[in-house]
Design a protein around this motif. Structure first.
Motif, PDB file in Angstrom:
ATOM      1  N   ASP A   1      12.937  73.051  45.396  1.00 26.49           N
ATOM      2  CA  ASP A   1      14.120  72.342  45.001  1.00 26.49           C
ATOM      3  C   ASP A   1      15.192  71.999  46.142  1.00 26.49           C
ATOM      4  O   ASP A   1      15.907  71.191  46.024  1.00 26.49           O
ATOM      5  CB  ASP A   1      14.816  73.408  44.124  1.00 26.49           C
ATOM      6  N   ASP A   2      14.870  72.801  47.427  1.00 22.46           N
ATOM      7  CA  ASP A   2      15.848  72.374  48.527  1.00 22.46           C
ATOM      8  C   ASP A   2      15.175  71.177  49.262  1.00 22.46           C
ATOM      9  O   ASP A   2      15.799  70.534  49.987  1.00 22.46           O
ATOM     10  CB  ASP A   2      16.032  73.588  49.403  1.00 22.46           C
ATOM     11  N   MET A   3      14.027  70.670  48.682  1.00 20.24           N
ATOM     12  CA  MET A   3      13.397  69.659  49.839  1.00 20.24           C
ATOM     13  C   MET A   3      13.922  68.325  49.169  1.00 20.24           C
ATOM     14  O   MET A   3      13.892  68.255  48.107  1.00 20.24           O
ATOM     15  CB  MET A   3      11.712  69.793  49.745  1.00 20.24           C
ATOM     16  N   ASP A   4      14.102  67.442  50.115  1.00 15.77           N
ATOM     17  CA  ASP A   4      14.483  66.049  49.782  1.00 15.77           C
ATOM     18  C   ASP A   4      12.851  65.193  49.497  1.00 15.77           C
ATOM     19  O   ASP A   4      11.842  65.919  49.777  1.00 15.77           O
ATOM     20  CB  ASP A   4      15.004  65.370  50.701  1.00 15.77           C
ATOM     21  N   ARG A   5      12.888  64.058  49.297  1.00 17.06           N
ATOM     22  CA  ARG A   5      11.756  63.324  48.614  1.00 17.06           C
ATOM     23  C   ARG A   5      10.861  63.299  49.887  1.00 17.06           C
ATOM     24  O   ARG A   5       9.496  63.662  49.400  1.00 17.06           O
ATOM     25  CB  ARG A   5      11.886  62.036  48.064  1.00 17.06           C
ATOM     26  N   ASP A   6      11.173  62.923  51.107  1.00 16.94           N
ATOM     27  CA  ASP A   6      10.428  62.850  52.442  1.00 16.94           C
ATOM     28  C   ASP A   6       9.760  64.108  52.585  1.00 16.94           C
ATOM     29  O   ASP A   6       8.490  64.102  52.835  1.00 16.94           O
ATOM     30  CB  ASP A   6      10.980  62.342  53.473  1.00 16.94           C
ATOM     31  N   GLU A   7      10.378  65.381  52.204  1.00 18.00           N
ATOM     32  CA  GLU A   7       9.782  66.611  52.582  1.00 18.00           C
ATOM     33  C   GLU A   7       8.664  66.809  51.708  1.00 18.00           C
ATOM     34  O   GLU A   7       7.876  67.464  51.973  1.00 18.00           O
ATOM     35  CB  GLU A   7      11.048  67.691  52.618  1.00 18.00           C
ATOM     36  N   LEU A   8       8.995  66.549  50.171  1.00 18.54           N
ATOM     37  CA  LEU A   8       8.056  66.772  49.296  1.00 18.54           C
ATOM     38  C   LEU A   8       7.008  66.189  49.568  1.00 18.54           C
ATOM     39  O   LEU A   8       5.622  66.522  49.339  1.00 18.54           O
ATOM     40  CB  LEU A   8       8.686  66.440  47.931  1.00 18.54           C
ATOM     41  N   GLU A   9       6.958  65.006  49.860  1.00 18.86           N
ATOM     42  CA  GLU A   9       5.838  64.050  50.063  1.00 18.86           C
ATOM     43  C   GLU A   9       5.094  64.514  51.056  1.00 18.86           C
ATOM     44  O   GLU A   9       3.710  64.529  51.194  1.00 18.86           O
ATOM     45  CB  GLU A   9       6.276  62.591  50.408  1.00 18.86           C
TER      46      GLU A   9
ATOM     47  N   LEU B   1       8.091  64.930  42.118  1.00 22.75           N
ATOM     48  CA  LEU B   1       8.049  63.722  42.564  1.00 22.75           C
ATOM     49  C   LEU B   1       8.298  62.432  41.549  1.00 22.75           C
ATOM     50  O   LEU B   1       9.051  61.314  41.657  1.00 22.75           O
ATOM     51  CB  LEU B   1       7.081  63.104  43.642  1.00 22.75           C
TER      52      LEU B   1
END
Length: 110
Positions: free
Chosen positions: A53-61, A108
């Motif tokens: 939940d704390d990750m932004d889209r780039d971190e999730l990818e 995502l």
């Protein structure tokens, strides 16, 4: 053999290792080493939902790509015997990774 191994394989307790006791000790050690060769050591880095939940889209990818690579590597390590404990453990690791991948894909997609 002496010390720990000497007393460990001195089956008749006479304080001396016979040729048979030495052979048995050697075979036991070789068997244990052979089992270690077949063993797989894995280090797993887990994360909980709060981390995602704390990750932004780039971190999730990036995390998704990392998990997919790990899953591909795991596919290459499939044990030969599907009836073995090693296969069961491998299959469980695959399922865990698949769940993590799916969870990130769903985040995502949102």
């Amino acid at each position: 053999m002496s010390g720990l191994f000497g007393s460990l394989f001195d089956f008749n307790g006479d304080g001396e290792l016979s040729t048979g006791e030495k052979a048995f000790g050697f075979a036991a050690i070789m068997s244990a080493l052979s089992a270690l060769e077949d063993a797989e050591v894995s280090v797993s880095c887990s994360f909980d939902d709060e981390d995602l939940d704390d990750m932004d889209r780039d971190e999730l990818e990036a995390k998704l790509e990392e998990l997919r690579d790990e899953r591909d590597e795991l596919d290459d390590q499939a044990p030969d015997d599907p009836c073995s404990d090693a296969y069961d453990e491998w299959e469980e690791r695959c399922e865990d990774l698949d769940e993590k991948i799916e969870e990130i894909e769903e985040l995502l997609d949102d």
